[in-house]
Write a protein that holds these residues in place. Structure first.
Motif, PDB file in Angstrom:
ATOM      1  N   ALA A  70       0.746  -1.093  -0.036  1.00 21.39           N
ATOM      2  CA  ALA A  70      -0.006   0.006   0.078  1.00 21.39           C
ATOM      3  C   ALA A  70       0.905   1.198   0.140  1.00 21.39           C
ATOM      4  O   ALA A  70       0.430   2.220   0.385  1.00 21.39           O
ATOM      5  CB  ALA A  70      -1.152  -0.101   1.169  1.00 21.39           C
ATOM      6  N   GLY A  71       2.197   1.199  -0.343  1.00 22.46           N
ATOM      7  CA  GLY A  71       3.094   2.362  -0.304  1.00 22.46           C
ATOM      8  C   GLY A  71       3.773   2.545   0.914  1.00 22.46           C
ATOM      9  O   GLY A  71       4.395   3.755   0.965  1.00 22.46           O
ATOM     10  N   MET A  72       3.395   1.818   1.933  1.00 19.55           N
ATOM     11  CA  MET A  72       3.855   2.028   3.180  1.00 19.55           C
ATOM     12  C   MET A  72       5.392   1.422   3.036  1.00 19.55           C
ATOM     13  O   MET A  72       5.589   0.094   3.133  1.00 19.55           O
ATOM     14  CB  MET A  72       3.186   1.328   4.163  1.00 19.55           C
ATOM     15  N   ALA A  73       6.334   2.127   3.431  1.00 21.13           N
ATOM     16  CA  ALA A  73       7.806   1.597   3.682  1.00 21.13           C
ATOM     17  C   ALA A  73       8.012   0.640   4.452  1.00 21.13           C
ATOM     18  O   ALA A  73       7.575   0.775   5.675  1.00 21.13           O
ATOM     19  CB  ALA A  73       8.559   2.956   3.610  1.00 21.13           C
ATOM     20  N   CYS A  74       8.730  -0.364   4.380  1.00 22.21           N
ATOM     21  CA  CYS A  74       9.363  -1.473   5.269  1.00 22.21           C
ATOM     22  C   CYS A  74      10.760  -0.742   5.753  1.00 22.21           C
ATOM     23  O   CYS A  74      10.923   0.309   5.263  1.00 22.21           O
ATOM     24  CB  CYS A  74       9.931  -2.706   4.311  1.00 22.21           C
ATOM     25  N   ASP A  75      10.999  -1.298   6.971  1.00 21.98           N
ATOM     26  CA  ASP A  75      12.074  -0.389   7.637  1.00 21.98           C
ATOM     27  C   ASP A  75      13.437  -0.542   7.024  1.00 21.98           C
ATOM     28  O   ASP A  75      14.052  -1.657   7.247  1.00 21.98           O
ATOM     29  CB  ASP A  75      12.038  -1.063   8.940  1.00 21.98           C
ATOM     30  N   MET A  76      13.833   0.161   5.941  1.00 22.58           N
ATOM     31  CA  MET A  76      14.903  -0.202   5.095  1.00 22.58           C
ATOM     32  C   MET A  76      16.258   0.037   5.667  1.00 22.58           C
ATOM     33  O   MET A  76      17.175  -0.657   5.321  1.00 22.58           O
ATOM     34  CB  MET A  76      14.671   0.965   3.738  1.00 22.58           C
ATOM     35  N   ASP A  77      16.351   0.832   6.640  1.00 26.63           N
ATOM     36  CA  ASP A  77      17.807   1.018   7.350  1.00 26.63           C
ATOM     37  C   ASP A  77      18.157  -0.350   7.960  1.00 26.63           C
ATOM     38  O   ASP A  77      19.171  -0.840   7.791  1.00 26.63           O
ATOM     39  CB  ASP A  77      17.621   2.099   8.505  1.00 26.63           C
ATOM     40  N   ARG A  78      17.062  -1.138   8.473  1.00 30.04           N
ATOM     41  CA  ARG A  78      17.455  -2.406   9.114  1.00 30.04           C
ATOM     42  C   ARG A  78      17.737  -3.403   8.150  1.00 30.04           C
ATOM     43  O   ARG A  78      18.394  -4.260   8.401  1.00 30.04           O
ATOM     44  CB  ARG A  78      16.257  -2.526  10.265  1.00 30.04           C
ATOM     45  N   ILE A  79      16.828  -3.205   7.247  1.00 33.61           N
ATOM     46  CA  ILE A  79      16.842  -4.189   6.134  1.00 33.61           C
ATOM     47  C   ILE A  79      18.342  -4.288   5.347  1.00 33.61           C
ATOM     48  O   ILE A  79      19.030  -5.111   5.212  1.00 33.61           O
ATOM     49  CB  ILE A  79      15.777  -4.284   5.147  1.00 33.61           C
ATOM     50  N   MET A  80      18.755  -3.012   5.167  1.00 32.84           N
ATOM     51  CA  MET A  80      19.932  -2.666   4.445  1.00 32.84           C
ATOM     52  C   MET A  80      21.238  -3.003   5.343  1.00 32.84           C
ATOM     53  O   MET A  80      22.243  -3.745   4.727  1.00 32.84           O
ATOM     54  CB  MET A  80      20.148  -1.193   3.924  1.00 32.84           C
ATOM     55  N   ALA A  81      21.044  -2.959   6.517  1.00 27.52           N
ATOM     56  CA  ALA A  81      21.839  -3.487   7.361  1.00 27.52           C
ATOM     57  C   ALA A  81      22.072  -4.755   7.548  1.00 27.52           C
ATOM     58  O   ALA A  81      23.472  -5.365   7.719  1.00 27.52           O
ATOM     59  CB  ALA A  81      21.885  -2.772   8.827  1.00 27.52           C
ATOM     60  N   LEU A  82      21.082  -5.512   7.583  1.00 29.15           N
ATOM     61  CA  LEU A  82      21.064  -7.057   7.578  1.00 29.15           C
ATOM     62  C   LEU A  82      21.603  -7.600   6.288  1.00 29.15           C
ATOM     63  O   LEU A  82      22.395  -8.434   6.204  1.00 29.15           O
ATOM     64  CB  LEU A  82      19.789  -7.380   7.570  1.00 29.15           C
TER      65      LEU A  82
END
Ligand SMILES: *Cc1c(COP(=O)(O)O)cnc(C)c1O
Length: 375
Positions: free
Chosen positions: A131-143
């Motif tokens: 629905a256009g709501m962002a996932c928590d990208m900082d945490r995903i990119m760090a992982l």
């Protein structure tokens, strides 16, 4: 009796003129003048390193799977609560899909559950900005960085949406967008891949053009073009791009209309939420709202089915989605058997209300009235 359709494709104004101008320009195959205009639009507006139009978001995801060099036996982590193409693009390369659950309050990937899913064979994480709501990208990119993984953002719903101010689709290694007629900006069928990492740019143009170096040839960088890699015909006709570009030139107006529709639903349905009858979308603090869709969550699957029936027979063409991929007939015997309770709950309790740019307040009141009558 009044009928409120689920979707109504919106023409922003110059679509037909653009098609005519494109035809008169002498080239309506791919990578023509309107394709270039669309690429420039997105590269400039979002700061995308390389934008390439595709014939669908499904194609963009397939390109991402090729560029990520996914091979037979590789594992790819994908939410189960999504459209089939998010997973299928990687299955086509022989990947094993490891399905992740979504959050309890919002159907976006639950980052807390991801790390235990990562094994030596894991190659990529695909996030869906539902629905256009962002996932928590900082945490995903760090992982991803910690484990050396590729991140693909399925931004099919997420045009004009941001994470901490950054456009979605520009944060992972790749992003995929959809311009299907049910999305915010449309060209009937259509999509785009954003290539956000320099390492993949050159190869992306080759895969896009059937595995040839034709793009470099057209730029005068090589004197003949030939087969240099794998690929397919991922580029759309310039007629599709002509339609899309007409939408892009009106994107601010389109977004304003959609956000108004979204906010009106939210306001008018707040009382039902306060009475505990249903739940409205919960947008994470770090995310923006791009007015892609409006959904409600019922208290039980039985109530959802009854409510959907009630709405449909009363002229409100609300719909449901997604049937969880981990228990689909194609994948259930390939899934590792882990239960995904939040996925199951959203899949059995979500209703998507009619939503399109020119949905009027009168029509919305009708929808709300039918909802209230049910409760
Ligand atoms: C619509 C959608 C797609 C597929 O888009 P197409 O352009 O129809 O291929 C992929 N993922 C999600 C989450 C979607 O909603």
């Amino acid at each position: 009796m009044m009928q409120v359709h689920f979707n109504q494709p919106y023409m922003a104004g110059e679509e037909f003129q653009n098609i005519i101008n494109g035809a008169l320009s002498g080239q309506i195959s791919g990578n023509g003048i309107f394709t270039k205009k669309c690429h420039e639009f997105f590269e400039h507006r979002y700061g995308i390193r390389k934008a390439l139009l595709t014939t669908s978001c499904s194609d963009a995801l397939e390109m991402a799977a090729l560029l990520a060099d996914i091979k037979s036996g590789d594992e790819v982590i994908v939410p189960s609560f999504t459209f089939v193409s998010t997973a299928n693009a990687f299955v086509l390369r022989g990947a094993k899909i490891v399905f992740a659950d979504v959050q309890e309050d919002t159907p976006i990937m639950d980052v807390d559950t991801l790390e235990p899913l990562i094994t030596k064979k894991t190659r990529a994480i695909v996030v869906v900005h539902y629905a256009g709501m962002a996932c928590d990208m900082d945490r995903i990119m760090a992982l991803a960085e910690k484990h050396g993984l590729i991140v693909v953002e399925d931004a099919a719903h997420a045009v004009e949406a941001t994470y901490k101010g950054q456009p979605l689709g520009t944060i992972g290694h790749f992003g995929s967008f959809s311009f299907h007629e049910t999305k915010n900006v449309i060209s009937g069928e259509g999509g785009m891949i954003s290539v956000n990492d320099d390492r993949f740019v050159k190869r992306s143009e080759i895969i896009w053009e059937k595995g040839t170096n034709r793009v470099a040839f057209k730029r005068g960088q090589v004197d003949k073009y030939q087969w240099v890699d794998v690929g397919s015909s991922y580029l759309p006709s310039d007629i599709i791009a002509a339609v899309l570009f007409a939408q892009l030139t009106r994107i601010d107006t389109i977004q304003k209309m959609r956000l108004e529709v979204w906010k009106r639903y939210d306001q008018k349905l707040k009382p039902l939420q306060e009475e505990g009858k249903l739940q409205l979308p919960v947008i994470p603090e770090y995310a923006s709202n791009n007015g892609h869709m409006f959904y409600i969550v019922t208290n039980s699957p039985e109530e959802r089915d009854k409510l959907l029936f009630h709405l449909n027979i009363n002229g409100v063409m609300a719909v449901i989605h997604y049937l969880p991929l981990h228990s689909s007939s194609y994948y259930e015997d390939k899934h590792d058997g882990r239960p995904l309770p939040n996925t199951d709950r959203f899949a059995s309790c979500i209703i998507r209300l009619p939503f399109y740019n020119v949905l009027s307040e009168v029509q919305q009141d009708f929808v709300v009235e039918k909802l209230k009558a049910f409760f």
